[in-house]
Design a protein around this motif. Structure first.
Motif, PDB file in Angstrom:
ATOM      1  N   ALA A  84       0.837  -1.203   0.000  1.00  0.00           N
ATOM      2  CA  ALA A  84       0.000   0.000   0.000  1.00  0.00           C
ATOM      3  C   ALA A  84       0.872   1.252   0.000  1.00  0.00           C
ATOM      4  N   PRO A  85       0.505   2.276  -0.760  1.00  0.00           N
ATOM      5  CA  PRO A  85       1.314   3.501  -0.824  1.00  0.00           C
ATOM      6  C   PRO A  85       1.655   4.076   0.542  1.00  0.00           C
ATOM      7  N   GLY A  86       0.722   4.032   1.466  1.00  0.00           N
ATOM      8  CA  GLY A  86       0.986   4.566   2.790  1.00  0.00           C
ATOM      9  C   GLY A  86       2.083   3.817   3.516  1.00  0.00           C
ATOM     10  N   ARG A  87       2.202   2.493   3.270  1.00  0.00           N
ATOM     11  CA  ARG A  87       3.258   1.698   3.886  1.00  0.00           C
ATOM     12  C   ARG A  87       4.609   2.010   3.239  1.00  0.00           C
ATOM     13  N   VAL A  91       8.321   3.619   5.017  1.00  0.00           N
ATOM     14  CA  VAL A  91       9.686   3.124   4.848  1.00  0.00           C
ATOM     15  C   VAL A  91      10.602   4.231   4.324  1.00  0.00           C
ATOM     16  N   LEU A  92      10.141   4.988   3.339  1.00  0.00           N
ATOM     17  CA  LEU A  92      10.975   6.052   2.774  1.00  0.00           C
ATOM     18  C   LEU A  92      11.197   7.178   3.775  1.00  0.00           C
ATOM     19  N   LEU A  93      10.196   7.461   4.589  1.00  0.00           N
ATOM     20  CA  LEU A  93      10.393   8.459   5.635  1.00  0.00           C
ATOM     21  C   LEU A  93      11.406   7.964   6.666  1.00  0.00           C
ATOM     22  N   LYS A  94      11.405   6.665   6.933  1.00  0.00           N
ATOM     23  CA  LYS A  94      12.414   6.101   7.833  1.00  0.00           C
ATOM     24  C   LYS A  94      13.808   6.246   7.227  1.00  0.00           C
ATOM     25  N   LEU A  95      13.910   6.016   5.918  1.00  0.00           N
ATOM     26  CA  LEU A  95      15.201   6.191   5.249  1.00  0.00           C
ATOM     27  C   LEU A  95      15.669   7.639   5.360  1.00  0.00           C
ATOM     28  N   ALA A  96      14.770   8.595   5.166  1.00  0.00           N
ATOM     29  CA  ALA A  96      15.128  10.008   5.298  1.00  0.00           C
ATOM     30  C   ALA A  96      15.604  10.314   6.719  1.00  0.00           C
ATOM     31  N   GLU A  97      14.945   9.699   7.706  1.00  0.00           N
ATOM     32  CA  GLU A  97      15.330   9.893   9.105  1.00  0.00           C
ATOM     33  C   GLU A  97      16.737   9.367   9.363  1.00  0.00           C
ATOM     34  N   LEU A  98      17.051   8.205   8.795  1.00  0.00           N
ATOM     35  CA  LEU A  98      18.393   7.637   8.964  1.00  0.00           C
ATOM     36  C   LEU A  98      19.448   8.485   8.254  1.00  0.00           C
ATOM     37  N   CYS A 131      14.196  15.704  -0.510  1.00  0.00           N
ATOM     38  CA  CYS A 131      13.616  15.022  -1.666  1.00  0.00           C
ATOM     39  C   CYS A 131      12.907  13.739  -1.236  1.00  0.00           C
ATOM     40  N   LEU A 132      13.574  12.947  -0.380  1.00  0.00           N
ATOM     41  CA  LEU A 132      12.956  11.708   0.111  1.00  0.00           C
ATOM     42  C   LEU A 132      11.654  12.008   0.833  1.00  0.00           C
ATOM     43  N   ARG A 133      11.672  13.006   1.689  1.00  0.00           N
ATOM     44  CA  ARG A 133      10.481  13.312   2.495  1.00  0.00           C
ATOM     45  C   ARG A 133       9.342  13.856   1.631  1.00  0.00           C
ATOM     46  N   TYR A 134       9.670  14.769   0.747  1.00  0.00           N
ATOM     47  CA  TYR A 134       8.645  15.352  -0.123  1.00  0.00           C
ATOM     48  C   TYR A 134       7.989  14.271  -0.980  1.00  0.00           C
ATOM     49  N   THR A 135       8.825  13.430  -1.594  1.00  0.00           N
ATOM     50  CA  THR A 135       8.299  12.404  -2.492  1.00  0.00           C
ATOM     51  C   THR A 135       7.496  11.364  -1.725  1.00  0.00           C
ATOM     52  N   ALA A 136       8.009  10.958  -0.557  1.00  0.00           N
ATOM     53  CA  ALA A 136       7.286   9.982   0.258  1.00  0.00           C
ATOM     54  C   ALA A 136       5.901  10.508   0.639  1.00  0.00           C
ATOM     55  N   GLU A 137       5.833  11.773   1.005  1.00  0.00           N
ATOM     56  CA  GLU A 137       4.549  12.353   1.410  1.00  0.00           C
ATOM     57  C   GLU A 137       3.569  12.470   0.238  1.00  0.00           C
ATOM     58  N   GLY A 138       4.101  12.413  -0.985  1.00  0.00           N
ATOM     59  CA  GLY A 138       3.224  12.530  -2.149  1.00  0.00           C
ATOM     60  C   GLY A 138       2.647  11.222  -2.632  1.00  0.00           C
ATOM     61  N   ILE A 139       3.193  10.096  -2.163  1.00  0.00           N
ATOM     62  CA  ILE A 139       2.795   8.796  -2.715  1.00  0.00           C
ATOM     63  C   ILE A 139       1.301   8.549  -2.588  1.00  0.00           C
ATOM     64  N   LYS A 141      -1.118  10.551  -2.198  1.00  0.00           N
ATOM     65  CA  LYS A 141      -1.963  11.706  -2.509  1.00  0.00           C
ATOM     66  C   LYS A 141      -2.203  11.877  -4.008  1.00  0.00           C
ATOM     67  N   LEU A 142      -1.738  10.898  -4.783  1.00  0.00           N
ATOM     68  CA  LEU A 142      -1.992  10.901  -6.222  1.00  0.00           C
ATOM     69  C   LEU A 142      -3.129   9.921  -6.515  1.00  0.00           C
ATOM     70  N   TYR A 143      -4.192  10.417  -7.096  1.00  0.00           N
ATOM     71  CA  TYR A 143      -5.375   9.601  -7.342  1.00  0.00           C
ATOM     72  C   TYR A 143      -5.407   9.118  -8.787  1.00  0.00           C
ATOM     73  N   GLY A 144      -6.103   8.009  -9.011  1.00  0.00           N
ATOM     74  CA  GLY A 144      -6.372   7.551 -10.358  1.00  0.00           C
ATOM     75  C   GLY A 144      -7.527   8.343 -10.958  1.00  0.00           C
ATOM     76  N   GLU A 145      -8.080   7.837 -12.057  1.00  0.00           N
ATOM     77  CA  GLU A 145      -9.138   8.566 -12.755  1.00  0.00           C
ATOM     78  C   GLU A 145     -10.307   7.631 -13.077  1.00  0.00           C
ATOM     79  N   VAL A 146     -11.464   8.223 -13.183  1.00  0.00           N
ATOM     80  CA  VAL A 146     -12.638   7.539 -13.713  1.00  0.00           C
ATOM     81  C   VAL A 146     -13.009   8.245 -15.001  1.00  0.00           C
ATOM     82  N   ALA A 147     -12.991   7.498 -16.109  1.00  0.00           N
ATOM     83  CA  ALA A 147     -13.261   8.112 -17.403  1.00  0.00           C
ATOM     84  C   ALA A 147     -14.748   8.444 -17.547  1.00  0.00           C
ATOM     85  N   PRO A 148     -15.058   9.485 -18.307  1.00  0.00           N
ATOM     86  CA  PRO A 148     -16.464   9.896 -18.493  1.00  0.00           C
ATOM     87  C   PRO A 148     -17.183   9.025 -19.531  1.00  0.00           C
TER      88      PRO A 148
END
Length: 501
Positions: A84-87, A91-98, A131-139, A141-148
């Motif tokens: 899951a993106p949140g998981r 991990v990436l936030l942990k890497l940034a912390e290290l 960069c790690l933190r910004y990108t991790a926080e964006g994972i 928050k990007l949604y897919g689409e439903v076509a019309p």
């Protein structure tokens, strides 16, 4: 090592003496540090002293094949690709912390390995962590689409990881460029194989151990030190690598595109060379400030910067006065010991680059440019070249057209906007451009007409992570930074469902 913050040259020297005997120099494949399959190694050298820091594993095609196999297996297992993106974010936030906990060690590795000032390396590490933190926080928050579609169907547009990504990064900003590539690729769920430059592999290998500690699953992140013509070529030709992300020279970028065509038509993102114009108009209010920024735009990181403002275009009405101010500003930007926090510039990365820059300086003299500052290497056992400024440069001169990748500034004069734009765009490159003026109408006109992926107005190289970084023409085609980078490491999938009446 990071309990006491190093504050002086002596502090950094003491830290280096403790660090060097324990450097990790093996490849990182399938969650383990191993020697190259061939047993071959190469020396990584401190360009400020000539000291060999370590003998590093020299990977080749056999190592690439093994790493790609492990990366593919990890992708299929789905421990990361289907997490899951949140998981993945955790991990990436942990890497940034290290990375933050070891930031002084990581900065010191880059300074020792490629000669940049420690103050600059610290800034780079902070950028990599951001960069790690910004990108991790964006994972998540990007949604897919439903076509019309009509009522009889439902069409979804999903984003999925590409698969196996090979990231080939340069030596001038070793860890920051690494973060720009691996953060979005990992965030999107891909398995990543990192090929650091043979000139600066040490921080990438330390990062591997931190990534393992952060919890990245086996085979998801691997590091193959070695040369471009061996392990880099093997990754580019691999039928199991789905995407190639590269920052480096235009010449190598072209070769990688050919390799992609010869193999599996893998996606190729390139951030290549530059010969960036920096336009200064006579209506600028504070010429001292502008001159200081213009000097820093080319002399930062010894001029070993892809977006360096190496072509300074100055309106002739202020040219003589302004160039005098740039020369004066450059006096405070002389090279010094990279371990001295007060040094603005450090050493050139190696003897090849050192000789290349000196050859270009000689060519500038031969072709008739007027030397205003620098022009000779310092008398030192290290590879130091001071800020060098040529005035009276014309578009026909070699130093005015070719990327030097060193502390050499070429100054051109112009009289009109049209002349300035024509001169600025007369280049094979289009990575960045600068524009200095107080006239908002001029700023809006010229910003649109400059053929460049980035235009900096009354500043140079804004550092914010929220904006994309990349070029046009022979400067490449991909984009690092911002949420746009995340989308480049995903595939679009359409799921069309017919609904029962």
């Amino acid at each position: 090592m990071n309990v006491t913050i190093p504050a002086t040259k002596a502090d950094w020297q003491a830290m280096a003496e403790t660090l060097i005997p324990h450097l990790e120099s093996r490849a990182f494949i399938d969650d383990a540090f191993v020697a190259a399959a061939s047993g071959e190694t190469f020396a990584t050298v401190n360009p400020a002293t000539g000291e060999t820091l370590a003998r590093v594993a020299s990977c080749d095609a056999a190592d690439a094949e093994l790493a790609v196999s492990c990366a593919r297996a990890a992708h299929v297992r789905g421990e990361w690709s289907r997490l899951a993106p949140g998981r993945r974010k955790q991990v990436l936030l942990k890497l940034a912390e290290l990375m933050e906990a070891h930031q002084h060690e990581l900065a010191l590795l880059d300074t020792l390995d490629m000669g940049k000032p420690i103050s600059s390396s610290l800034g780079d590490i902070n950028g990599a962590i951001g960069c790690l933190r910004y990108t991790a926080e964006g994972i998540d928050k990007l949604y897919g689409e439903v076509a019309p579609t009509g009522e009889d169907s439902l069409a979804l547009v999903l984003r999925e990881p590409i698969g196996v990504v090979a990231a080939i990064v340069p030596w001038n900003f070793p860890l920051m460029m690494t973060a720009w590539k691996i953060a979005p690729a990992l965030a999107a769920g891909n398995s990543v194989i990192l090929k650091p430059s043979e000139k600066s592999p040490l921080s990438a290998l330390r990062l591997a151990s931190l990534a393992r500690e952060a919890g990245l699953p086996r085979g998801v992140f691997q590091v193959l030190p070695g040369f471009g013509h061996t392990v880099g070529k093997a990754l580019a030709l691999s039928m199991q690598v789905d995407c190639l992300a590269f920052t480096g020279s235009t010449q190598v970028g072209k070769q990688l595109m050919q390799y992609a065509g010869q193999s599996n038509l893998k996606r190729v993102y390139l951030e290549c060379g530059g010969k960036s114009p920096n336009l200064v108009f006579a209506d600028c209010k504070d010429l001292d400030r502008v001159a200081s920024h213009a000097a820093a735009a080319i002399f930062h990181n010894q001029g070993e910067v892809c977006i360096a403002g190496s072509r300074l275009l100055v309106e002739n009405a202020i040219r003589e006065v302004f160039v005098d101010k740039v020369v004066e500003a450059a006096k405070a930007m002389q090279p010094g010991d990279p371990l001295d926090p007060g040094s603005f510039m450090g050493a050139m990365v190696d003897k090849t680059q050192y000789r290349r820059v000196l050859d270009y300086i000689a060519k500038g003299r031969e072709e008739g440019a007027r030397l205003r500052a620098g022009g000779q290497a310092l008398e030192s056992p290290g590879l130091f070249i001071p800020p060098t400024i040529f005035d009276g440069v014309t578009p026909a001169m070699t130093i005015g057209r070719e990327e030097i990748f060193g502390p050499v500034l070429s100054v051109f004069g112009f009289d009109t906007e049209e002349e300035a734009i024509a001169m600025a765009n007369d280049s094979d490159y289009g990575l960045a451009a600068g524009l200095w003026s107080q006239d908002i109408d001029r700023i809006m006109r010229l910003s649109r007409r400059l053929h460049s992926g980035q235009v900096f107005v009354n500043n140079w190289a804004g550092p914010d992570m929220t904006v994309p970084f990349g070029g046009v023409k022979q400067s490449g085609n991909g984009r690092d930074k911002s949420l746009h980078a995340l989308t480049e490491y995903t595939e679009l999938k359409t799921v069309w469902m017919a609904l029962a009446p």
